[in-house]
Write an enzyme that holds these catalytic residues in place. Structure first.
Site, PDB file in Angstrom:
ATOM      1  N   LEU A 174       0.819  -1.210   0.000  1.00 22.27           N
ATOM      2  CA  LEU A 174       0.000   0.000   0.000  1.00 22.27           C
ATOM      3  C   LEU A 174       0.853   1.260   0.000  1.00 22.27           C
ATOM      4  O   LEU A 174       0.457   2.284  -0.556  1.00 22.27           O
ATOM      5  CB  LEU A 174      -0.943  -0.025   1.213  1.00 22.27           C
ATOM      6  CG  LEU A 174      -2.108  -1.015   1.135  1.00 22.27           C
ATOM      7  CD1 LEU A 174      -2.929  -0.961   2.412  1.00 22.27           C
ATOM      8  CD2 LEU A 174      -2.995  -0.724  -0.064  1.00 22.27           C
ATOM      9  N   CYS A 175       2.032   1.188   0.645  1.00 19.93           N
ATOM     10  CA  CYS A 175       2.883   2.381   0.686  1.00 19.93           C
ATOM     11  C   CYS A 175       3.351   2.767  -0.719  1.00 19.93           C
ATOM     12  O   CYS A 175       3.448   3.954  -1.059  1.00 19.93           O
ATOM     13  CB  CYS A 175       4.086   2.149   1.598  1.00 19.93           C
ATOM     14  SG  CYS A 175       5.112   0.754   1.137  1.00 19.93           S
ATOM     15  N   THR A 176       3.615   1.754  -1.551  1.00 22.08           N
ATOM     16  CA  THR A 176       4.018   2.030  -2.933  1.00 22.08           C
ATOM     17  C   THR A 176       2.873   2.653  -3.707  1.00 22.08           C
ATOM     18  O   THR A 176       3.052   3.611  -4.467  1.00 22.08           O
ATOM     19  CB  THR A 176       4.473   0.739  -3.628  1.00 22.08           C
ATOM     20  OG1 THR A 176       5.599   0.201  -2.927  1.00 22.08           O
ATOM     21  CG2 THR A 176       4.854   0.998  -5.072  1.00 22.08           C
TER      22      THR A 176
END
Length: 468
Positions: free
Chosen positions: A240-242
């Site tokens: 999700l961070c990407t």
């Protein structure tokens, strides 16, 4: 038993085929399918003479081919997409006259490059209905019957009525569902041996780019789909961070729109990839995000592929796999040759290469095994039995609102509401009253359980529970 050595005539004779379908009595039922002289010359070379390669129980003669065309012999094709179109065409041209096809999708313009039964004027129409009409118009005497609906909308008895089921699906969930339905028909004796007359044969085909497979599933004899789930790689997932901070590809932008923006801008609304308005919403926001980060490649068809995990389909792969599946269906129906044992993989990336593997059954498979032993007092009510299953450590957290059936009879259905109301009275009945002196196999389904949990209840005279 090995698939190649199984007397498949015994299996198909009882799989949705009444006695009237025996070769001796089926003559004359295929008159409308005969066509001009020589139409079935190639098929008759396989069915009208014996040899060293025929399967067990094969009885050559013209009646074998006529059996395929008689009114009572029905084959179900699940899926009318790229592989399904090939299957319908191949089955009709191989002598299978009465074929049903079920599919919930409508035709999209992106389907036209490989799903050859469809034309531009058919866009927006149900795949099953258009495919059935196209085959019926092109193959004289063919009787393809469409079903435009979800496979879950049909009762189990609908599937029991077919001699065999041929799968042309692109979904693991749909395969697992059909596998569970077919395995649920199998009945076992006290020693755990399957009754051949209760086996519902499945021929499964699948394609992925230049790769594909065909396989034969005889529940209780060969590995079922659940036995070999490890063959299917897990779907690609992105951190999700990407997605939120450093998107680097068009797929990242699409997943961001679906997983993050949808929940923020449309909270509480379930996303449906088959709903055009939902897909358009995701595509438009993915495109804006891609423009912000200078990422090319976001198109509507690409967004569909990411959301639905679609791998580009190759028409030639569909043709090869469908041909293999049709040949196995013919072997099962006629025993004109020994059947596949039991999984064939096709690789066309660097030439044409096939390899057949005899996978083994999982003796503890919760779907196709004779059943997991479960002791229960005979006086225990069905409600208490369900509660005990939920509390059992082996199934804890896996059975949410379970439904229970046995020998093709629904004991309790948690959904839909009409079936829940119709079976609710059984909750107060004892297990002895519902199952009798010989309980057999009980099938339990739940939202969180993969497939069907097969149990072999051992009814005791005591009042205490002992699952060991």
């Amino acid at each position: 038993g090995r698939a190649g050595g199984t007397d498949r005539r015994t299996i198909v004779r009882a799989s949705g085929r009444p006695a009237a379908m025996e070769p001796e009595t089926s003559a004359g039922s295929a008159e409308a399918y005969e066509g001009p002289p020589g139409r079935w010359a190639d098929l008759e070379r396989l069915t009208a003479r014996g040899g060293n390669l025929v399967g067990p129980g094969f009885e050559p003669g013209p009646e074998v081919r006529q059996l395929l065309a008689c009114d009572e012999f029905r084959v179900l094709v699940v899926g009318a997409g790229g592989l399904g179109c090939e299957l319908l065409k191949d089955l009709a041209l191989t002598g299978f006259r009465n074929v049903h096809v079920i599919d919930m999708d409508t035709i999209d313009v992106s389907n036209l490059n490989r799903q050859f039964l469809f034309r531009p004027a058919d866009v927006g129409k149900p795949k099953a209905e258009v495919a059935a009409r196209a085959v019926n118009e092109r193959v004289s005497g063919a009787n393809v019957v469409p079903h435009f609906c979800r496979i879950e909308e049909k009762p189990n008895e609908f599937y029991r009525d077919f001699a065999m089921i041929v799968l042309g699906l692109d979904s693991l969930e749909a395969r697992a569902y059909m596998n569970a339905v077919a395995c649920g028909f199998a009945e076992y004796d006290a020693e755990g041996n399957v009754d051949p007359s209760t086996i519902k044969p499945i021929v499964d085909g699948g394609t992925e780019g230049f790769k594909g497979h065909s396989r034969v599933l005889l529940p209780g004899m060969t590995p079922c789909f659940h036995c070999t789930l490890w063959l299917f790689p897990p779907q690609t997932k992105f951190p999700l961070c990407t997605l939120a901070e450093t998107p680097r590809s068009a797929a990242h932008c699409v997943e961001y729109a679906k997983l993050i923006l949808w929940g923020q801008e449309r909270p509480g609304e379930a996303f449906d990839a088959d709903e055009p308005e939902h897909m358009t919403w995701v595509y438009e926001r993915a495109k804006k995000r891609a423009e912000t980060f200078g990422i090319p490649g976001v198109t509507y068809s690409h967004a569909q592929g990411v959301v639905k995990n679609i791998i580009p389909a190759i028409a030639s792969t569909n043709a090869v796999v469908a041909a293999s599946c049709t040949l196995e269906a013919l072997k099962i129906a006629t025993c004109c040759s020994k059947g596949m044992n039991n999984y064939m993989m096709y690789m066309g990336t660097a030439g044409v290469y096939t390899h057949t593997v005899a996978y083994e059954r999982d003796p503890e498979c919760a779907v196709c095994s004779p059943g997991v032993p479960f002791s229960a007092p005979a006086a225990m009510t069905l409600q208490a039995f369900i509660d005990a299953l939920k509390q059992d450590a082996r199934f804890a957290g896996k059975l949410e609102r379970p439904s229970v059936s046995s020998a093709g009879r629904n004991l309790y259905m948690a959904a839909p509401p009409v079936l829940e109301q119709a079976t609710r009275a059984n909750l107060a009945k004892s297990m002895r009253e519902l199952l009798g002196a010989e309980p057999g196999v009980v099938n339990v389904t739940g939202k969180k359980f993969p497939g069907v949990l097969r149990l072999r209840p051992v009814l005791t005279a005591g009042d205490s529970m002992d699952q060991n």
